[in-house]
Design a protein around this motif. Structure first.
Motif, PDB file in Angstrom:
ATOM      1  N   VAL A   8       0.782  -1.206  -0.080  1.00  0.00           N
ATOM      2  CA  VAL A   8       0.062   0.141   0.105  1.00  0.00           C
ATOM      3  C   VAL A   8       0.762   1.219   0.052  1.00  0.00           C
ATOM      4  N   ALA A   9       2.080   1.197   1.000  1.00  0.00           N
ATOM      5  CA  ALA A   9       2.958   2.469   0.730  1.00  0.00           C
ATOM      6  C   ALA A   9       3.511   2.698  -0.527  1.00  0.00           C
ATOM      7  N   GLN A  10       3.796   1.544  -1.072  1.00  0.00           N
ATOM      8  CA  GLN A  10       4.335   1.817  -2.532  1.00  0.00           C
ATOM      9  C   GLN A  10       3.578   2.335  -3.447  1.00  0.00           C
ATOM     10  N   HIS A  11       2.343   2.061  -3.274  1.00  0.00           N
ATOM     11  CA  HIS A  11       1.081   2.674  -4.360  1.00  0.00           C
ATOM     12  C   HIS A  11       0.923   4.104  -4.032  1.00  0.00           C
ATOM     13  N   SER A  12       1.015   4.157  -2.721  1.00  0.00           N
ATOM     14  CA  SER A  12       0.670   5.710  -2.278  1.00  0.00           C
ATOM     15  C   SER A  12       1.566   6.545  -2.210  1.00  0.00           C
ATOM     16  N   ALA A  13       2.821   6.096  -2.178  1.00  0.00           N
ATOM     17  CA  ALA A  13       4.329   7.034  -2.060  1.00  0.00           C
ATOM     18  C   ALA A  13       3.945   8.059  -0.941  1.00  0.00           C
ATOM     19  N   CYS A  14       3.477   7.509   0.221  1.00  0.00           N
ATOM     20  CA  CYS A  14       3.394   8.117   1.492  1.00  0.00           C
ATOM     21  C   CYS A  14       3.234   7.334   2.623  1.00  0.00           C
ATOM     22  N   PRO A  15       3.609   7.549   4.031  1.00  0.00           N
ATOM     23  CA  PRO A  15       3.543   6.957   4.996  1.00  0.00           C
ATOM     24  C   PRO A  15       2.179   6.420   5.138  1.00  0.00           C
ATOM     25  N   VAL A  16       2.021   4.996   5.687  1.00  0.00           N
ATOM     26  CA  VAL A  16       0.816   4.286   5.823  1.00  0.00           C
ATOM     27  C   VAL A  16       0.840   3.977   7.498  1.00  0.00           C
ATOM     28  N   VAL A  17      -0.465   4.266   8.098  1.00  0.00           N
ATOM     29  CA  VAL A  17      -0.385   4.072   9.584  1.00  0.00           C
ATOM     30  C   VAL A  17      -1.673   3.299   9.813  1.00  0.00           C
TER      31      VAL A  17
END
Length: 513
Positions: free
Chosen positions: A172-181
């Protein structure tokens, strides 16, 4: 959970539409509602009818020359009101014969309603704008749907392959290019993914950030709830997503669907994810691979008090993490619990500076049954916690090799020589020494004699106690001790020789465990 694509249809904002090259050629000027330019434009309509509002469904940008409104101020005001009631995104008025200048009645009405009103100072073919915006909306919707399905397919494949939670979040972080929490309902962080520096920036001031993110999706904070069957148990957040907001919502929702499915198939619960979070943190603390200062944001975000605290590192042999966590809650002790390797469970207490660490640790140990609590000396500096965790682990390892008559809370001073040997057990010279000293018992059927020797030395060469523990008579014990001395070629009545054999036996047991 389910999400309809219609509900999350990608849109352009009014501001974005006004930056299009074809629109700029018309010299647009925002004359009202400038604070609402981030409204989403779902579609574009060219409409001259005075009652256009009844034909709208919300989110439209309405283009008009106002030819039917000229000279009728009441109709002009009602026109704006009808657009407002229909939740139009904006109104664009082409100046010309009907209105050579922005009409004050419409401008004032739009300002009161908060409806963006834009006038075009140069003649402009509305059909070109309609074509441009609607083609962009279609392309954006197609791209968002493609992204959504690609993410869903990838995450479903990972779940089918038995991938852990962290692997899903990394994707998910790779697709969103932002931190995922991922958090629970109390906003405690259960898992994270993304580039480590960016994640640490998010976690460093997590409590404040979480409260701000809780109210809106501004600045790229996009959330999706985790739960099912009418019960919410957490949420996933994209922190600082820079892409299209609607696409971000699709991505967050697909991620949430995957996490819920992952939980259902694995039989996980939100509490298990909390355990995984604690395990990752404490494992990193014990290993020392990650500097303690870098782990501080994770500890704080996990709900562990870290400011002006006394930290007590503990390791419990054969302890049930759920039971240990229950005892902490029962005693009201802030701390985190996680199972480590080899049947050991780490506990990190975080106490106020004015609390008695020794008394509270003893109270914790007293609540446990048939377990040994190994403790390190309290630490007041977070940077010293990893060394404390390793000390507690070392004491627990030494206890596992058979120390007798232990207190409820075992510390480094209680394991003496056995603790030192545990530290040196992987040294080749120590291993060679143990093999050489015990060679006569390690070859052939010497296990029974080795057990007798172990008890005899552990009891301080007390023959009566040794015979009692092995359920043999004194004469039978004497015969076994003679056999041991013959095989090893030593005199166990000689202190130095007995000490040498004892050290070798401790080293052998440490290596075996």
């Amino acid at each position: 959970m389910t999400t309809t694509l219609d509900h999350l249809e990608p849109a352009l904002s009014v501001r974005q539409v006004l930056t299009l090259e074809r629109v700029l050629a018309g010299e647009p000027e925002v004359v009202a509602g400038a604070a609402q330019l981030d409204r989403a434009v779902r579609w574009v309509h060219v409409a001259e009818a005075a009652d256009v509002g009844v034909m709208l469904s919300g989110g439209e940008m309405v283009l008009t020359t106002g030819v039917l409104l000229a000279g009728d101020e009441a109709a002009q005001a009602e026109y704006i009101q009808s657009l407002h009631r229909a939740e139009a995104a904006a109104v664009v008025l082409g100046l010309g014969r009907a209105f050579p200048a922005p009409p004050d009645v419409m401008r004032r009405a739009a300002e009161r309603c908060g409806l963006p009103m834009v006038v075009l100072h140069r003649p402009f073919p509305f059909a070109e704008l309609t074509e441009e915006v609607q083609s962009r909306l279609v392309r954006r919707k197609f791209a968002a749907v493609s992204l959504s399905e690609a993410v869903r397919t990838t995450l479903t494949g990972l779940i089918t392959a038995g991938a852990p939670l962290q692997r899903l979040l990394d994707e998910v972080a790779q697709h969103s290019a932002c931190p995922v929490v991922v958090t629970n309902l109390a906003h405690r962080v259960l898992a994270t993914a993304g580039e480590r520096p960016a994640v640490d920036d998010v976690l460093r001031d997590w409590e404040r950030i979480a409260r701000q993110a809780g109210g809106s999706e501004g600045d790229g904070w996009i959330r999706a709830e985790l739960g099912g069957r009418g019960e919410r148990w957490g949420q996933i957040l994209l922190c600082g997503y820079r892409g299209d907001t609607a696409a971000g919502r699709l991505l967050a929702d697909r991620a949430a669907e995957a996490l819920v499915l992952h939980r259902m198939l694995a039989g996980n619960s939100a509490h298990t994810w909390e355990e995984q979070s604690a395990q990752s943190l404490l494992t990193d603390l014990v290993s020392g691979v990650v500097p303690a200062r870098q782990l501080l944001p994770r500890a704080r975000a996990a709900g562990l008090p870290v400011n002006r605290r006394t930290f007590v590192p503990l390791v419990v042999r054969d302890g049930d993490p759920a039971e240990l966590d229950r005892v902490l809650r029962l005693l009201g002790l802030p701390g985190i619990v996680a199972e480590l390797a080899d049947g050991a469970t780490a506990v990190l207490l975080s106490l106020a500076r004015d609390q008695d660490a020794a008394v509270l640790t003893a109270n914790f140990a007293a609540r446990l049954t048939e377990t040994v609590v190994a403790a390190a000396d309290p630490r007041t500096d977070w940077d010293d916690v990893p060394a404390g965790m390793r000390e507690a682990r070392h004491v627990a390892d030494a206890v596992a090799s058979g120390v007798l008559d232990l207190p409820a809370v075992v510390r480094l001073k209680d394991v003496h020589l056995r603790g030192l040997i545990r530290l040196l057990r992987d040294d080749p010279q120590v291993q060679s020494f143990a093999e050489r000293e015990l060679d006569g018992l390690l070859r052939g059927a010497g296990e029974d004699l080795l057990a007798v020797l172990r008890t005899y030395l552990a009891t301080g060469r007390n023959k009566s106690r040794t015979a009692q523990l092995h359920h043999v008579s004194r004469p039978a014990l004497y015969r076994r001790l003679e056999a041991i001395q013959t095989r090893l070629g030593v005199d166990l009545d000689d202190f130095e020789q007995a000490a040498s054999v004892h050290i070798a036996l401790l080293a052998h047991d440490a290596q075996q465990s």
